[in-house]
Write a protein that holds these residues in place. Sequence first.
Motif, PDB file in Angstrom:
ATOM      1  N   LYS A  39       1.022  -1.206  -0.106  1.00  0.00           N
ATOM      2  CA  LYS A  39       0.034  -0.069   0.023  1.00  0.00           C
ATOM      3  C   LYS A  39       0.941   1.333   0.088  1.00  0.00           C
ATOM      4  CE  LYS A  39      -3.743  -2.261   0.315  1.00  0.00           C
ATOM      5  NZ  LYS A  39      -4.043  -2.846  -1.092  1.00  0.00           N
ATOM      6  N   SER A  40       1.971   1.153   0.503  1.00  0.00           N
ATOM      7  CA  SER A  40       3.007   2.283   0.384  1.00  0.00           C
ATOM      8  C   SER A  40       4.181   1.789  -0.131  1.00  0.00           C
ATOM      9  CB  SER A  40       3.084   2.570   1.800  1.00  0.00           C
ATOM     10  OG  SER A  40       4.488   3.457   1.682  1.00  0.00           O
ATOM     11  N   PHE A  41       5.183   2.625  -0.774  1.00  0.00           N
ATOM     12  CA  PHE A  41       6.288   2.120  -1.236  1.00  0.00           C
ATOM     13  C   PHE A  41       7.563   2.621  -0.283  1.00  0.00           C
ATOM     14  CE2 PHE A  41       4.847   2.095  -5.996  1.00  0.00           C
ATOM     15  CZ  PHE A  41       4.580   1.047  -5.961  1.00  0.00           C
ATOM     16  N   GLY A  42       6.853   3.356   0.627  1.00  0.00           N
ATOM     17  CA  GLY A  42       7.916   3.879   1.799  1.00  0.00           C
ATOM     18  C   GLY A  42       8.420   5.533   1.519  1.00  0.00           C
ATOM     19  N   VAL A  43       8.374   5.938   0.535  1.00  0.00           N
ATOM     20  CA  VAL A  43       8.557   7.263   0.175  1.00  0.00           C
ATOM     21  C   VAL A  43       7.359   8.057  -0.496  1.00  0.00           C
ATOM     22  CG1 VAL A  43      10.116   8.845  -1.180  1.00  0.00           C
ATOM     23  CG2 VAL A  43      11.047   6.930  -0.043  1.00  0.00           C
ATOM     24  N   THR A  44       7.044   9.092  -0.181  1.00  0.00           N
ATOM     25  CA  THR A  44       6.184   9.864  -1.047  1.00  0.00           C
ATOM     26  C   THR A  44       6.746  10.991  -2.099  1.00  0.00           C
ATOM     27  OG1 THR A  44       4.495   9.711   0.985  1.00  0.00           O
ATOM     28  CG2 THR A  44       3.871  11.206  -0.750  1.00  0.00           C
ATOM     29  N   ALA A  45       6.357  10.723  -3.087  1.00  0.00           N
ATOM     30  CA  ALA A  45       6.623  12.056  -4.235  1.00  0.00           C
ATOM     31  C   ALA A  45       6.605  13.321  -3.563  1.00  0.00           C
ATOM     32  CB  ALA A  45       6.004  11.708  -5.558  1.00  0.00           C
ATOM     33  N   GLY A  46       7.571  14.137  -3.868  1.00  0.00           N
ATOM     34  CA  GLY A  46       7.346  15.476  -3.674  1.00  0.00           C
ATOM     35  C   GLY A  46       7.941  15.919  -2.232  1.00  0.00           C
TER      36      GLY A  46
END
Length: 165
Positions: A39-46
Amino acid sequence: MHPISLITLLTASAVSVSASSVPAHRQRQSSVNPEVIPKSFGVTAGQGKDTVQVGSCIGAKNALIPCYCPPAPNSPEFLNKLTTALTNGFIFSKDQVAMPITLDKFNDGSDTSADTNKLRATAMIQVLQNFNLTTKGVGCPGVSVPVLNQMQQTGVIAARGSGDE
């Protein structure tokens, strides 16, 4: 009713009945099963925009990454590119980046083995690293997806619904 129209209608009905009578797991799959994707890649863009290197943000281990990286795991663009790569068996050509897993095997939610999860992670990382699908290596670096890197090493999918780390 015109005889050709009647034949077309009967043929279409027969096709839809026969397709619906085939179990879902046996029908040709045309998209990625989002249930086997973290559900998450561990980093959020931006996040963590760098003031020195404009256009860069902070990824895992404080590495600089493009600010558009990574897309959300449920991003239609990511899911479509992943589906295309898995369906074709490669990202660009058979001589370049081959997919380590088929779409059918990727989508099999009943297969939670470490080996299959590692292959899923590798496929997702390959698509992300080649995200524009026209130039090899143009996309999101591995440090933009620490959850997938961990999954690739351990074969364990991050807890469902976990937030960014």
